[in-house]
Design a protein around this motif. Structure first.
Motif, short mmCIF file in Angstrom:
data_model
loop_
_atom_site.label_atom_id
_atom_site.label_comp_id
_atom_site.label_asym_id
_atom_site.label_seq_id
_atom_site.Cartn_x
_atom_site.Cartn_y
_atom_site.Cartn_z
N ALA A 138 -20.68 21.78 -18.53
CA ALA A 138 -20.92 22.96 -17.71
C ALA A 138 -20.29 22.71 -16.34
N GLY A 139 -20.08 23.76 -15.59
CA GLY A 139 -19.56 23.62 -14.24
C GLY A 139 -20.52 22.80 -13.39
N GLN A 140 -19.98 21.83 -12.66
CA GLN A 140 -20.79 20.94 -11.84
C GLN A 140 -20.64 21.30 -10.37
N VAL A 141 -21.77 21.44 -9.72
CA VAL A 141 -21.83 21.67 -8.28
C VAL A 141 -22.73 20.60 -7.68
N ALA A 142 -22.59 20.36 -6.40
CA ALA A 142 -23.41 19.34 -5.73
C ALA A 142 -23.69 19.77 -4.30
N LYS A 143 -24.76 19.23 -3.76
CA LYS A 143 -25.10 19.49 -2.37
C LYS A 143 -24.27 18.59 -1.47
N GLY A 144 -24.07 19.03 -0.25
CA GLY A 144 -23.33 18.27 0.73
C GLY A 144 -22.83 19.19 1.82
N ALA A 145 -22.62 18.66 2.99
CA ALA A 145 -22.18 19.46 4.12
C ALA A 145 -20.69 19.77 4.07
N THR A 146 -19.91 18.90 3.41
CA THR A 146 -18.46 19.06 3.40
C THR A 146 -17.94 19.19 1.97
N ALA A 162 -15.63 17.34 0.77
CA ALA A 162 -15.50 15.96 0.28
C ALA A 162 -16.83 15.47 -0.29
N GLU A 163 -17.93 15.71 0.40
CA GLU A 163 -19.24 15.29 -0.09
C GLU A 163 -19.60 16.00 -1.39
N GLN A 164 -19.35 17.29 -1.45
CA GLN A 164 -19.65 18.05 -2.66
C GLN A 164 -18.76 17.61 -3.82
N THR A 165 -17.49 17.38 -3.55
CA THR A 165 -16.58 16.92 -4.61
C THR A 165 -17.04 15.58 -5.15
N ALA A 166 -17.38 14.65 -4.28
CA ALA A 166 -17.86 13.33 -4.71
C ALA A 166 -19.13 13.46 -5.55
N GLY A 167 -20.02 14.35 -5.15
CA GLY A 167 -21.24 14.58 -5.91
C GLY A 167 -20.96 15.16 -7.28
N CYS A 168 -20.05 16.12 -7.34
CA CYS A 168 -19.67 16.71 -8.63
C CYS A 168 -19.08 15.66 -9.55
N GLU A 219 -8.66 18.50 1.20
CA GLU A 219 -9.89 17.70 1.32
C GLU A 219 -10.45 17.36 -0.06
N MET A 220 -10.50 18.34 -0.94
CA MET A 220 -10.97 18.10 -2.31
C MET A 220 -10.05 17.10 -3.01
N ASN A 221 -8.73 17.28 -2.87
CA ASN A 221 -7.78 16.39 -3.54
C ASN A 221 -7.89 14.95 -3.04
N GLY A 222 -8.26 14.75 -1.80
CA GLY A 222 -8.44 13.40 -1.28
C GLY A 222 -9.50 12.63 -2.07
N VAL A 223 -10.58 13.31 -2.41
CA VAL A 223 -11.64 12.69 -3.21
C VAL A 223 -11.20 12.58 -4.66
N TRP A 224 -10.63 13.65 -5.19
CA TRP A 224 -10.16 13.66 -6.58
C TRP A 224 -9.16 12.53 -6.83
N ASP A 225 -8.16 12.40 -5.96
CA ASP A 225 -7.10 11.41 -6.17
C ASP A 225 -7.64 9.98 -6.19
N ALA A 226 -8.69 9.71 -5.43
CA ALA A 226 -9.30 8.38 -5.42
C ALA A 226 -10.14 8.13 -6.69
N TRP A 227 -10.57 9.20 -7.35
CA TRP A 227 -11.46 9.09 -8.52
C TRP A 227 -10.72 9.13 -9.84
N VAL A 228 -9.72 9.98 -9.96
CA VAL A 228 -9.07 10.18 -11.26
C VAL A 228 -8.26 8.93 -11.63
N GLU A 241 -16.73 23.72 -7.43
CA GLU A 241 -17.32 23.61 -8.76
C GLU A 241 -16.26 23.04 -9.69
N ILE A 242 -16.67 22.08 -10.53
CA ILE A 242 -15.71 21.37 -11.39
C ILE A 242 -16.17 21.49 -12.84
#
Length: 113
Positions: free
Chosen positions: A24-32, A34-40, A73-82, A105-106
């Motif tokens: 399912a689509g993943q969402v997360a709490k966070g102020a930014t 980057a925080e939401q992407t990391a949580g997702c 900003e989202m890609n910065g977190v994505w690129d470090a994770w993928v 949402e991912i």
């Protein structure tokens, strides 16, 4: 055979069928973003593990951003994770998300390991 995990009256967090994992689509709490992407992505890791997979087995990812200005900003977190060498087919677009607090949402489809 279809298997559903973490099912509720409206949706399941994981559905597997013939060796394919649908999240399912993943969402997360966070102020930014980057925080939401990391949580997702942390949630994606946990769900894929529950389904017998991991992020090296991703087939396709769809990312929705509330504002495409947050793409870098989202890609910065994505690129470090993928995992390099295991990048999935990916699409990213802008959409109005479920609540104004959500910025990303991912949605992931993966093969079972």
């Amino acid at each position: 055979m279809i298997t559903r995990h973490q099912s509720g009256p409206r949706m399941s967090q994981i559905v597997t069928h013939n060796g394919t994992v649908y999240l399912a689509g993943q969402v997360a709490k966070g102020a930014t973003v980057a925080e939401q992407t990391a949580g997702c992505l942390a949630q994606v890791d946990a769900l894929l593990a529950e389904a017998g997979s991991d992020n090296t087995n991703m087939l396709q990812v769809v990312i929705w951003l509330a504002d495409m200005a947050d793409f870098a900003e989202m890609n910065g977190v994505w690129d470090a994770w993928v995992p390099q060498g295991h990048t999935p087919a990916r699409a990213c677009g802008e959409a109005k998300l479920a609540t104004p607090e959500y910025k990303v949402e991912i949605i992931v489809t993966a093969a079972q390991a």
